[in-house]
Write a protein that holds these residues in place. Structure first.
Motif, mmCIF file in Angstrom:
data_model
loop_
_atom_site.group_PDB
_atom_site.id
_atom_site.type_symbol
_atom_site.label_atom_id
_atom_site.label_comp_id
_atom_site.label_asym_id
_atom_site.label_seq_id
_atom_site.Cartn_x
_atom_site.Cartn_y
_atom_site.Cartn_z
ATOM 1 N N ASP A 1 0.800 -1.230 0.000
ATOM 2 C CA ASP A 1 0.000 0.000 0.000
ATOM 3 C C ASP A 1 0.834 1.282 0.000
ATOM 4 O OD1 ASP A 1 -2.421 -1.205 -0.242
ATOM 5 O OD2 ASP A 1 -2.948 -1.109 1.874
ATOM 6 N N SER B 1 -3.419 -5.994 1.793
ATOM 7 C CA SER B 1 -4.623 -5.232 2.071
ATOM 8 C C SER B 1 -5.663 -5.415 0.987
ATOM 9 C CB SER B 1 -4.278 -3.744 2.171
ATOM 10 O OG SER B 1 -3.965 -3.226 0.906
ATOM 11 N N ASN C 1 -5.981 -3.437 -1.453
ATOM 12 C CA ASN C 1 -6.262 -2.134 -2.049
ATOM 13 C C ASN C 1 -5.551 -2.005 -3.379
ATOM 14 O OD1 ASN C 1 -7.720 -1.471 0.158
ATOM 15 N ND2 ASN C 1 -6.126 -0.227 1.125
#
Length: 463
Positions: free
Chosen positions: A34, A93, A95
């Motif tokens: 991230d 994550s 993301n």
């Protein structure tokens, strides 16, 4: 050590490409899950792209200024990274994007980034550029003599020059064309030492072995030199700079060009006495902005004249009247004109509109407005008075069907009860799509908003 290739992710909103503004990392940097690795500009906003992998960066795919398609390789990260990053990689994550707009990073990360940049400048780690950008030297760059032909060497095939961002910047600031240099690094990579040698040769006239880069045909060089000498063909004037139409500017150009091509627009306007509006605003708690007050009148007007809150479906031959208002607010930014929209403006009062308009304007100027906020308007309100002008025949924000503009409010002579007195006057102009309504509807809407501005107390009692 095997590597994982991270491709440019789906940016949403139908966006298929982005311009690589700058790298936030360099080859050899350790990157966490991230952590932002690049800043890209789309047709909607500026975006920091985070890495879904943890590890050590082994390759950067693309040069600053290049346009990358969604799905194209962005970075390669080694999977044999240090244990601290392996833990994060396993956690994952999930993301893909942090969000539209560049968020302010913690100071510690900025310091680490600066330290990495300094280290990169010392070691000059090579980076493969998939699509190198050719950027003119800034006006502040020192004037350099031409690099002697002996410094320039041929490259195999049409393979582009390769160099790290630090090396490209050094060459650009010194007026050196890095793509014409022969690299002495592995596989012909252009290194810092190669650029420094070219600078020294250009300054002192020293000669080294080499020939002009392959692919630069004599005819092409002659044409380029002729164009630079002749300048613009139509006017005969020298060309000072060339500015690529990319990112947001290209999106704006396409939208406004399509609006002019497709929409048979008409414009109507009226001068309005806003003296009572200014007086009333000063008595309201928290003193909402004039734009918010007018926005409330606009939303009320669209409820009475829904033809102006619509879309034209040319494929099906239908006019779609929308249930509810997403009020676009035109905002001038350093990146160009953007129109973030107040979602569900018909459900907000004057204070709610004021808060949302202020938030969206700040987000637009900071480049943090989301793609949804920038592309969901159903009607646009444009306060061009902040630019110091009184009136304008604006261009409709396609695919909307109307836009209301408001000029600056100035004291002017005005006739009241047969007497000439000083009043605060503002011009309102409405540009509308003649396919969705005629002048009667457009005039009725404009007159409604104008009457609300001239008699705001009565209007607010009815809203």
């Amino acid at each position: 050590m095997s590597g994982q290739v991270f491709t440019l992710p789906d940016l949403g909103e139908g966006l298929t490409e982005a311009e690589l503004v700058r790298w936030l990392v360099a080859v050899g940097d350790a990157v966490a899950v991230d952590a932002p690795v690049a800043e890209v500009e789309t047709a909607k906003a500026t975006v920091e792209v985070p890495s879904p992998f943890g590890g050590v960066i082994t390759e950067l795919h693309g040069a600053e200024g290049a346009t990358l398609a969604v799905g194209a390789p962005l970075i390669t990260v080694s999977s044999g990274a240090a244990g601290s990053y392996v833990e994060e990689e396993r956690a994952g994550s999930g993301n893909v994007l942090i969000g539209y707009g560049t968020s302010e990073a913690p100071p510690s990360r900025r310091r680490r980034t600066a330290a990495r940049a300094a280290a990169s400048a010392t070691t000059a780690a090579p980076v493969t550029a998939a699509t190198p950008a050719t950027t003119a030297a800034p006006e502040s760059a020192p004037e350099m003599p031409p690099v002697p032909a002996s410094v320039v060497a041929s490259r195999s095939g049409d393979r582009p020059a390769v160099a790290s961002p630090v090396v490209r910047r050094l060459a650009r600031d010194s007026g050196i064309a890095v793509e014409e240099l022969a690299g002495t690094g592995p596989d012909g990579l252009v290194t810092r030492a190669d650029v420094q040698a070219a600078i020294a040769a250009a300054t002192t006239g020293a000669a080294t072995v080499g020939t002009v880069a392959a692919g630069k045909a004599a005819a092409g060089e002659s044409a380029a030199a002729s164009e630079a000498t002749a300048g613009d063909r139509r006017t005969g004037l020298p060309i000072r700079t060339r500015v690529p139409i990319t990112g947001l500017r290209r999106a704006v150009a396409e939208t406004l060009g399509r609006s002019r091509t497709e929409i048979p627009e008409a414009t109507t306007w009226v001068d309005v006495d806003a003296t009572a509006l200014l007086a009333l605003r000063d008595t309201l708690p928290d003193r909402p902005g004039i734009l918010a007050v007018v926005a409330r009148f606009v939303v009320a007007g669209l409820a009475r004249f829904p033809e102006l809150n619509a879309r034209v479906d040319t494929g099906r031959g239908e006019i779609l009247h929308l249930d509810g208002v997403n009020l676009g607010i035109a905002a001038q930014t350093e990146r160009g004109l953007v129109v973030p929209a107040v979602a569900g403006a018909h459900r907000l009062g004057m204070r709610g509109l004021d808060a949302e308009i202020r938030r969206l304007t700040l987000a637009a100027r900071a480049g943090t407005a989301t793609a949804a906020e920038l592309g969901s308007g159903s009607f646009t309100l444009n306060n061009y008075g902040v630019l110091g002008v009184d009136g304008s025949a604006a261009i409709i924000n396609h695919p909307e069907v109307a836009i209301l503009g408001m000029g600056r409010i100035l004291p002017r002579p005005w006739v009241v009860d047969g007497e000439i007195v000083a009043r605060h006057i503002v011009q309102l102009s409405l540009v509308f799509d003649h396919r969705v309504c005629d002048g009667g509807t457009a005039g009725g809407f404009l007159r409604f908003v104008a009457d609300c501005v001239e008699s705001p107390t009565s209007a607010m009692a009815d809203l």
